[in-house]
Design an enzyme around this catalytic site. Structure first.
Site, PDB file in Angstrom:
ATOM      1  N   SER A 170       0.809  -1.207   0.000  1.00 53.94           N
ATOM      2  CA  SER A 170       0.000   0.000   0.000  1.00 53.94           C
ATOM      3  C   SER A 170       0.852   1.271   0.000  1.00 53.94           C
ATOM      4  CB  SER A 170      -0.967  -0.059   1.180  1.00 53.94           C
ATOM      5  OG  SER A 170      -2.082   0.708   0.898  1.00 53.94           O
ATOM      6  N   HIS A 215      -7.629  -5.870   1.181  1.00 54.11           N
ATOM      7  CA  HIS A 215      -6.390  -5.085   1.102  1.00 54.11           C
ATOM      8  C   HIS A 215      -5.472  -5.489   2.265  1.00 54.11           C
ATOM      9  CE1 HIS A 215      -4.032  -1.511   0.267  1.00 54.11           C
ATOM     10  NE2 HIS A 215      -4.194  -1.060   1.490  1.00 54.11           N
TER      11      HIS A 215
HETATM   12  C1  GTR Z   1      -5.383   4.372   2.157  1.00 52.70           C
HETATM   13  C2  GTR Z   1      -4.898   5.210   1.028  1.00 52.70           C
HETATM   14  C3  GTR Z   1      -4.261   4.329   0.010  1.00 52.70           C
HETATM   15  C4  GTR Z   1      -3.319   3.325   0.631  1.00 52.70           C
HETATM   16  C5  GTR Z   1      -3.739   2.841   2.005  1.00 52.70           C
HETATM   17  C6  GTR Z   1      -2.676   2.136   2.856  1.00 52.70           C
HETATM   18  O1  GTR Z   1      -6.138   5.044   3.067  1.00 52.70           O
HETATM   19  O2  GTR Z   1      -5.990   5.883   0.493  1.00 52.70           O
HETATM   20  O3  GTR Z   1      -3.641   5.095  -0.992  1.00 52.70           O
HETATM   21  O4  GTR Z   1      -2.027   3.776   0.631  1.00 52.70           O
HETATM   22  O5  GTR Z   1      -4.250   3.842   2.779  1.00 52.70           O
HETATM   23  O6  GTR Z   1      -1.525   2.538   2.915  1.00 52.70           O
HETATM   24  O7  GTR Z   1      -3.038   1.163   3.494  1.00 52.70           O
END
Ligand code: GTR
Length: 419
Positions: A256, A398
């Protein structure tokens, strides 16, 4: 042959033989599930999760220089295009590292040759950076496999989650950094916590490495992601000197925001031999021109400290952006690169991530790597590996899981270990 691969043909088959739907899914590749699309669309009505609403777009050309010259060989890439793209992403996205001098001291503070029940050696390494009578310390942890008879390739994780995920005592274990499993596969495994370099907060760049090195800030001064990438390079400074590691076989892994960082670290530091970019999404591995999931405006508003101020000029201007992330990804060429997505992470746009990788392939080809990716995405949990590039979309949310790591290591077995 083309008709057999076409969508019309597949739809025809499904109508005639409904059971063909399953086979079709495999042929057509991954698709976001309707359930996930509906759930996310209802929760975030300002963002697009419908493939049908992706605008028709033309990506900025990877292999045409700023003044319109066609980039036709390695020499053109190395001398003209790569420096141009590196400068573009420096000045417009991640920001420039200040030239303020600093002192660095690397101290191995602990060595435990009987870690992991004797299977590994643990080294704790403190990397002190000081300037202007301030200092920070990056705490790097490294396990190397005891059974290795020669130096081994290593994975370095940029940890953007709580430090428990990289517990060097191994009392707490997490799939985010499955150190035992990586050691069992014959790799060294290292990690550092990103907040050691710069805390992930919008504090006007007072803390972390910014507090040491920043002078006058401008629209192209570095943001926090560039600072984390710089921190990864300081860890590499140590790793290349450790005799248990092959200095030319160090992979950097990020998830991420950590994956955006891994890409930028790989782009800026050629000692990084392989990049693993897990679910980087917006500002990393997806295509902003698609306007799917997270947008540039949203990322700049939610995380104003991540990128340089110039990046804000592209808020709601995706159509006219002179760059996109296929160009960032191409900066890793010709080195091995793994891009990974997750089925339910539509915020990060799995299809956009695949397409960004797909459109970076011409740079690999120009550099003599014979990789070719299919136009269709692979089905879920089925990595596609073509020479130096690889991709998968994992089932689930995610996250960075052992399942992802196993795919990364399968790829590294071919690209890093075998040569
Ligand atoms: C989210 C963000 C993403 C991603 C994520 C993370 O809130 O919008 O771009 O980077 O965090 O790092 O888990």
């Amino acid at each position: 042959m083309q008709f057999i691969q076409s969508r019309v043909f597949v739809i025809l088959l499904i109508l005639l033989f409904p059971r063909f739907a399953l086979v079709a899914q495999v042929m057509e590749g991954w698709q976001a599930s309707r359930e996930t699309i509906d759930k996310l669309s209802q929760g975030q009505t300002d963002f697009n999760y419908e493939e049908s609403k992706v605008p028709v777009y033309t990506l900025p050309e990877l292999l045409t220089s700023n003044n319109g010259k066609k980039i036709i060989d390695q020499n053109d890439w190395i001398k003209i295009r790569r420096p141009e793209l590196l400068e573009l992403f420096t000045s417009q996205v991640f920001g420039r590292v200040p030239e303020t001098p600093y002192k660095k001291s690397i101290r191995v503070v602990k060595v435990d040759p009987r870690a992991m029940n004797g299977l590994a050696t643990l080294k704790l390494v403190d990397i002190d950076i000081s300037s202007n009578s301030k200092s920070i310390t990056i705490h790097l942890g490294l396990f190397t496999p005891n059974k290795a008879i020669q130096p081994v390739p290593a994975f370095l994780l940029i940890c953007n989650r709580v430090p428990d995920n990289i517990d060097f005592t191994r009392q707490k274990k997490s799939e985010f950094w499955p150190a035992e499993e990586v050691i069992a596969r014959g790799y060294a495994v290292a990690a550092f916590y990103n907040a050691d370099v710069d805390p992930d907060v919008d504090d006007q760049f007072k803390d972390g490495i910014h507090g040491l090195l920043d002078k006058e800030r401008t629209a192209e001064s570095w943001g926090t992601i560039a600072a984390w990438a710089w921190g990864a390079s300081r860890c590499i400074d140590y790793l290349v000197t450790d005799k248990a590691i092959s200095s030319d076989k160090i992979a950097v892994v990020g998830h991420s925001r950590g994956a955006k960082t891994a890409l930028w670290a790989g782009a800026s530091d050629k000692r990084i031999a392989m990049v693993v970019c897990n679910e980087a999404g917006c500002g990393g591995s997806s295509l902003s021109h698609r306007k799917y999931g997270e947008t540039i405006e949203r990322i700049n508003k939610s995380f104003p400290h991540w990128f340089c101020t110039n990046f804000r000029a592209y808020n709601n201007k995706e159509d006219s952006m002179p760059f996109d992330n296929h160009m960032l990804i191409a900066l890793i060429a010709p080195r091995p690169l793994y891009v990974a997505s997750a089925d339910k992470d539509l915020w990060g746009d799995p299809r956009g991530q695949y397409l960004a990788l797909y459109h970076s392939v011409p740079a690999y080809n120009l550099l003599g790597i014979a990789c070719a990716l299919p136009e269709n995405m692979p089905p879920m949990n089925t990595p596609v590996i073509s020479d130096k590039v690889a991709y998968h979309v994992r089932d689930g949310e995610h996250n960075l899981l052992l399942k992802d790591w196993n795919f990364f290591m399968d790829f590294a077995d071919i690209t890093l270990k075998k040569n």
